[in-house]
Design a protein around this motif. Sequence first.
Motif, PDB file in Angstrom:
ATOM      1  N   LEU A 173       0.774  -1.506  -0.107  1.00 12.17           N
ATOM      2  CA  LEU A 173       0.123  -0.085  -0.031  1.00 12.17           C
ATOM      3  C   LEU A 173       0.919   1.205  -0.238  1.00 12.17           C
ATOM      4  CD1 LEU A 173      -2.883  -0.968   2.297  1.00 12.17           C
ATOM      5  CD2 LEU A 173      -2.894  -0.036  -0.290  1.00 12.17           C
ATOM      6  N   ARG A 174       1.536   1.155   1.079  1.00  6.91           N
ATOM      7  CA  ARG A 174       3.191   2.495   0.908  1.00  6.91           C
ATOM      8  C   ARG A 174       3.432   2.272   0.025  1.00  6.91           C
ATOM      9  NH1 ARG A 174       7.264   2.497   4.384  1.00  6.91           N
ATOM     10  NH2 ARG A 174       6.186   0.068   5.133  1.00  6.91           N
ATOM     11  N   PRO A 203       4.175   1.103  -5.774  1.00  9.99           N
ATOM     12  CA  PRO A 203       4.423   1.864  -7.599  1.00  9.99           C
ATOM     13  C   PRO A 203       6.105   1.363  -7.789  1.00  9.99           C
ATOM     14  CG  PRO A 203       3.281   3.564  -7.099  1.00  9.99           C
ATOM     15  CD  PRO A 203       3.517   2.545  -5.970  1.00  9.99           C
ATOM     16  N   ALA A 204       6.718   1.365  -6.546  1.00 10.45           N
ATOM     17  CA  ALA A 204       8.089   1.172  -6.758  1.00 10.45           C
ATOM     18  C   ALA A 204       8.122   0.073  -6.942  1.00 10.45           C
ATOM     19  CB  ALA A 204       8.942   0.980  -5.356  1.00 10.45           C
ATOM     20  N   LEU A 224       7.945  -1.553 -10.269  1.00  6.83           N
ATOM     21  CA  LEU A 224       8.662  -1.264 -11.544  1.00  6.83           C
ATOM     22  C   LEU A 224       9.514  -2.113 -10.540  1.00  6.83           C
ATOM     23  CD1 LEU A 224       8.424   2.523 -11.196  1.00  6.83           C
ATOM     24  CD2 LEU A 224       7.805   0.997 -13.298  1.00  6.83           C
ATOM     25  N   GLN A 250      18.420  -3.160 -25.820  1.00  6.16           N
ATOM     26  CA  GLN A 250      17.519  -2.251 -25.340  1.00  6.16           C
ATOM     27  C   GLN A 250      16.650  -2.484 -24.447  1.00  6.16           C
ATOM     28  OE1 GLN A 250      15.447  -0.599 -28.738  1.00  6.16           O
ATOM     29  NE2 GLN A 250      17.525  -0.094 -29.859  1.00  6.16           N
ATOM     30  N   ILE A 302      18.364  -2.252 -20.952  1.00  7.81           N
ATOM     31  CA  ILE A 302      18.645  -0.855 -20.727  1.00  7.81           C
ATOM     32  C   ILE A 302      16.752  -0.966 -20.023  1.00  7.81           C
ATOM     33  CG2 ILE A 302      18.853   1.489 -21.131  1.00  7.81           C
ATOM     34  CD1 ILE A 302      20.851   0.085 -23.272  1.00  7.81           C
ATOM     35  N   GLY A 303      16.110  -0.800 -20.614  1.00  6.47           N
ATOM     36  CA  GLY A 303      15.008  -0.228 -20.447  1.00  6.47           C
ATOM     37  C   GLY A 303      14.374  -0.821 -19.044  1.00  6.47           C
ATOM     38  N   THR A 328      16.095   0.601 -16.799  1.00  5.84           N
ATOM     39  CA  THR A 328      15.821   2.173 -15.961  1.00  5.84           C
ATOM     40  C   THR A 328      14.697   1.674 -14.557  1.00  5.84           C
ATOM     41  OG1 THR A 328      16.229   2.631 -18.460  1.00  5.84           O
ATOM     42  CG2 THR A 328      14.656   4.410 -17.228  1.00  5.84           C
ATOM     43  N   LEU A 329      13.191   1.050 -15.237  1.00  6.84           N
ATOM     44  CA  LEU A 329      13.182   0.315 -14.217  1.00  6.84           C
ATOM     45  C   LEU A 329      13.619   0.283 -13.265  1.00  6.84           C
ATOM     46  CD1 LEU A 329      10.440  -1.792 -16.793  1.00  6.84           C
ATOM     47  CD2 LEU A 329      10.410   0.144 -15.639  1.00  6.84           C
ATOM     48  N   VAL A 336      15.942   2.059 -11.691  1.00  6.50           N
ATOM     49  CA  VAL A 336      16.658   2.292 -11.328  1.00  6.50           C
ATOM     50  C   VAL A 336      15.236   4.163 -10.766  1.00  6.50           C
ATOM     51  CG1 VAL A 336      17.262   5.412 -12.046  1.00  6.50           C
ATOM     52  CG2 VAL A 336      18.624   3.062 -12.407  1.00  6.50           C
ATOM     53  N   LEU A 337      13.948   3.578 -11.699  1.00  2.00           N
ATOM     54  CA  LEU A 337      13.341   4.634 -11.618  1.00  2.00           C
ATOM     55  C   LEU A 337      12.536   3.874 -10.027  1.00  2.00           C
ATOM     56  CD1 LEU A 337      10.844   4.778 -14.947  1.00  2.00           C
ATOM     57  CD2 LEU A 337      12.398   6.708 -13.487  1.00  2.00           C
ATOM     58  N   VAL A 352      14.497   5.349  -7.582  1.00  2.00           N
ATOM     59  CA  VAL A 352      14.555   6.601  -7.196  1.00  2.00           C
ATOM     60  C   VAL A 352      13.070   7.524  -6.651  1.00  2.00           C
ATOM     61  CG1 VAL A 352      14.174   8.687  -8.596  1.00  2.00           C
ATOM     62  CG2 VAL A 352      16.116   7.415  -8.708  1.00  2.00           C
ATOM     63  N   LEU A 353      12.440   7.175  -7.025  1.00  2.69           N
ATOM     64  CA  LEU A 353      10.716   7.406  -7.305  1.00  2.69           C
ATOM     65  C   LEU A 353      10.255   6.536  -5.484  1.00  2.69           C
ATOM     66  CD1 LEU A 353       8.837   6.895 -10.355  1.00  2.69           C
ATOM     67  CD2 LEU A 353       9.786   9.006  -9.592  1.00  2.69           C
ATOM     68  N   ASN A 392      -1.652   8.929  -3.798  1.00  2.00           N
ATOM     69  CA  ASN A 392      -1.300   7.941  -3.974  1.00  2.00           C
ATOM     70  C   ASN A 392      -1.948   7.879  -5.338  1.00  2.00           C
ATOM     71  OD1 ASN A 392       0.461   5.425  -3.741  1.00  2.00           O
ATOM     72  ND2 ASN A 392      -0.773   4.561  -2.584  1.00  2.00           N
ATOM     73  N   ILE A 411       3.750   8.312 -12.116  1.00  6.29           N
ATOM     74  CA  ILE A 411       5.159   7.252 -12.809  1.00  6.29           C
ATOM     75  C   ILE A 411       4.703   6.982 -14.031  1.00  6.29           C
ATOM     76  CG2 ILE A 411       5.136   4.757 -12.188  1.00  6.29           C
ATOM     77  CD1 ILE A 411       5.575   5.470  -9.317  1.00  6.29           C
ATOM     78  N   ILE A 456      17.869   6.309 -23.827  1.00  4.96           N
ATOM     79  CA  ILE A 456      16.639   6.162 -22.284  1.00  4.96           C
ATOM     80  C   ILE A 456      17.620   5.831 -21.379  1.00  4.96           C
ATOM     81  CG2 ILE A 456      15.597   3.980 -21.424  1.00  4.96           C
ATOM     82  CD1 ILE A 456      15.071   3.081 -23.911  1.00  4.96           C
ATOM     83  N   THR A 505      16.791   8.165 -17.831  1.00  6.63           N
ATOM     84  CA  THR A 505      17.238   8.116 -15.756  1.00  6.63           C
ATOM     85  C   THR A 505      18.306   9.539 -15.816  1.00  6.63           C
ATOM     86  OG1 THR A 505      17.518   5.728 -16.977  1.00  6.63           O
ATOM     87  CG2 THR A 505      17.876   6.340 -15.643  1.00  6.63           C
ATOM     88  N   LEU A 519      16.198  12.289 -15.367  1.00  4.29           N
ATOM     89  CA  LEU A 519      15.007  12.238 -14.237  1.00  4.29           C
ATOM     90  C   LEU A 519      15.404  12.214 -13.056  1.00  4.29           C
ATOM     91  CD1 LEU A 519      12.202  10.988 -13.528  1.00  4.29           C
ATOM     92  CD2 LEU A 519      13.251   9.301 -13.394  1.00  4.29           C
ATOM     93  N   MET A 556      15.232  15.204 -10.048  1.00  5.94           N
ATOM     94  CA  MET A 556      15.008  14.730  -9.025  1.00  5.94           C
ATOM     95  C   MET A 556      15.596  15.447  -8.060  1.00  5.94           C
ATOM     96  SD  MET A 556      12.929  11.767  -8.905  1.00  5.94           S
ATOM     97  CE  MET A 556      11.945  12.624  -7.360  1.00  5.94           C
ATOM     98  N   LEU A 609       6.709  14.289  -6.385  1.00  8.54           N
ATOM     99  CA  LEU A 609       6.666  13.311  -7.602  1.00  8.54           C
ATOM    100  C   LEU A 609       6.871  15.096  -8.776  1.00  8.54           C
ATOM    101  CD1 LEU A 609       6.302   9.935  -8.023  1.00  8.54           C
ATOM    102  CD2 LEU A 609       8.080  11.163  -7.602  1.00  8.54           C
TER     103      LEU A 609
END
Lengths: 302, 214, 491
Positions: free
Chosen positions: A170-171, A174-175, A178, A286, A289-290, A293-294, A296-297, A300-301, B3, B10, B97, B101, B104, B108, B124
């Motif tokens: 719940l918290r 999204p992370a 990903l 690619q 790398i995607g 990236t996910l 890293v997101l 980071v997020l 959320n 996101i 890409i 990154t 991004l 931030m 965000l």
Amino acid sequence: MMTPLKFFNPVLGLVIAPFLLGIINRTKAVFAGRTGQPLFQPYYDIWKLLRKGAVYSRMTSWVFRAGPVLGLAVALTAMLLMPFGGLPAAISFKGDLILFVYLFGLWRFFTVISAMDTGSSFEGMGASREVTFSAFSEPALLIGLAAIAKCTGYISLTQMFSSVVPELWLRSGPALVLAGVALLIVFLAENCRIPVDDPNTHLELTMIHEVMVLDHGGPDFGLILYSAALKMWLLGQILIGIVVPIHSGNIWLDTSAAIVGMLLLAVVVGIIESSMARLRLLHVPQLLIGATTLSVLALVLR
Amino acid sequence: MNNTADIIMIFLVLTNMMLLGLSRLGACIRIVALQGIALGFLPLILNHWDIEVHLVLFSIVIISLKGIAFPWMLNRTLRELATQREIEPFIGYGISIIAGTIALVMCMWLSSRLPFPEPLMSPLIVPVAFFTIMSGLFLIISRKKALTQVLGYLVLENGIYAFGVALVGKQPMLVELGILLDIFVAVFVMGIAIFHINREFDHIDTDQLSRLRS
Amino acid sequence: MILALLLIPVIAAVLSLIVRNDILRRLILIVTAASHTAITITAWAIEPQALWNGWLMLDKPGILFLTITSVLFLACSFYAFGYLAGEAKSKRQVFEEETFFTNAPEAIFCACIEGFLGTMTLVTVSQHFGLLWVAMEATTLASAPLIYFHRHHRSLEATWKYLLICSVGIALALLGNFFMVIAAAKPGSEGAAIVLNALIEQGHDLNIQWLKAAFLFFLVGYGTKMGLAPLHTWLPDAHSEAPSVISALLSGALLNCAFLGILRCYQVCSAAGEAQFCRGLLVLFGLISIGWAAIFILGQADYKRMLAYSSVEHVGILALGVGIGAGATFGAMLHAVNHSIAKAMLFMTAGNIIAIYKTKVTKDVRGVLSVAPITGVLWIAGFLAISGIPPFGIFVSEFAIVKSMIEQGRIGIAVAFLGILAVVFVGMSAAFLNMAQGPKNNDLQAKDRPAMAFTILPPIALGSMALMLGLYIPPVVENLLHSVASAIGGY
């Protein structure tokens, strides 16, 4: 501390791992409209191979013979580090996730050098492809695990996965999603599944993993098959650790849920394999790398 | 509430990354449309889902413009073109890409240093808005096809709009509608220009539009 | 009155699309321009009423730039009458290549040029920054089809660059708008209204960091539209490929309106006490523009491109003037007037030369004085005017700027400025004088263009205006310029 319960975890993996391969093959067969292999075929294959004799080329050295054995040793070591369901890992300490990732690197190193030891350009080509793609997938794996570590606040695998509970979802939902997707892509890449590599192909242009182990035969090949199955089990455990957040305290419930999750994961992989085509080799970096990236997101997020 | 805004942000980041890495023009147009639709819901979400008439009206206008009108115009132009794919751009897709990154992470970091007058709904929004602006500019600079440059312009406007909605709150309705009208006409005129470019040159490779020098 | 100023061009544009007769359409254009100018001059005497709660108001800077635009448009509409009469209807050959091209329909030309007038008027009367932004983007969209009047490769390339670069720049200015709203926001209240007078009143209450960021984005965004280097890359292409009358309007009116956008933000920054920061940036961009333009004027092969780079240079002088401050602000405002008049005259004369010689290459044009005497005299006069030779007006404005520089002790900038001006003079004199002088080429006919008077009289009128402003500035104009300079924050 070594209690019988902690040993149960690796033993479970040792027994069930080849079963996953069987499920994947059966799923692909069902999609193709065939009857397919028996579910326990991988066990029969490994048993058959272990009883065969081996032929070694005079070009090779002890490295060639040591490769599969060392690979299996590394896989077993990694099994000791990974928790599963309600079962804690046999060995755990702070920062063991880094050791975990590097054990995979070591496993890859042994495979590559035993492939190059044959002196054949065929295996060399496979080795170079493998090393290139792993250069992209290792950051994804490491950063993905780091993202989960950041979410849960622990850096030991056992503690990390035992704190993935529904409240955490719940918290930091999204992370985790990903990171999960990134780790799924890494799973497909490391286990040479479509869309990265086709396990059934025998065409030179398209092989990555099969070509590295082409010259191994008999017991060596049996060991290689078994350690590949263990690798799939290990990476699957990470995914199940994120996706199945059931830690009710009852070990049997947790472990059964986790086993069911692994079997479902095998079915999902079979479905992915049946519904997609292999990516062109140029596009695999690619994709990886995607995945990085996910991760890293996810890191980071928060 | 927190959320939902986070999830939309996101989603925005993911769409930007996909735009940086994709080469098929039709898919790119669809992704920009999805971005627009997601942004259309943003004013309502930031208002805690209180239904105010002008907000709802505004969301409807944005969703119909960015989700329906722009993709329709651009798809019409796309149909006329010979190729459906972007040619190898100045900066390769993989590197794009990776650059995205890094951008991004930079956004931030930058946003954590800016002083904001009021507490924001989600930490965000501002970094993702800046990131969207940067991806739009990146697309304009690094791609060769005129259509992708128009898409980059749309992404740039999306990012600026997201920033505006998050921080500026209630702008006068007239100004908002004026801005949207301007963007609509801009995309319309650009679409016509691409149509003409395709007719004159038989391609829309702006890299080859270099007769006028120094 | 403001409503009339805005509605007349719109109605005329709609009419131009409906009317079928070419001559009638061109007459509509002239009538629109004349009525617009008449109302503008009336606004000098009678203060027009503010509309929409202060959003639309003609303050001193607004009325200055509106007058420049209106007068220029009047001259251009007469010129356009002759120009459109002379344009062939069928396919013609492109000057530089072997391909053929046609023109856009005349109705689109007239409608777009009237829309262009309307949107530029809206820029000058807007007091709300959001509305200003909408109007600025609208000018880009209204003028893009005009650049593409001659439908061939080169003009299409120029139009695409113009559209894309200016739209991106103006989008960045929108971000600057948002920064300004944050700067003006008081904690706890709703979003602040970014009306100029309200912001100036807030003065020191504004958040300095956000305001500085806003000015930077305004400078980069509207500076792209204005033609400040290094954001000017669209300018040479657009101004050289567009029809000459459009180039005159772009250089003379549009660049000024974009400058007005930057000036509005500068006004707010001065009220907040950040004038020093803004001036430094303006001086920097001004010097870069002047230097860059000088490099590209030397050895320029295409004379319309040379005029375009000259516009970049003069826009740099405008920025430099406001950046120096004090007396140079007055000089910059005077320079805006003088440059618009002189550059429009030059572009119109260039258009006449193109109509006679059918080429844009400097080397291929010789003996304009012999072939078309009036055009030749106008060409030399224009060159003298734009280079800052007395008794033309630009000399006075540039002199005022340099005087202020020396008074403030910024000798280095003054020396660099004069040096670059000298370089530009050398570069342009070679081209201009070579074109004007030389033997007569009997193949060329200068006399048989239709409606030729319409293409000769406007440049003569503008030239005499430039001469007059150099010799004698009417007190009412001088008062307006002084009040504009003090409104902006000169002294």
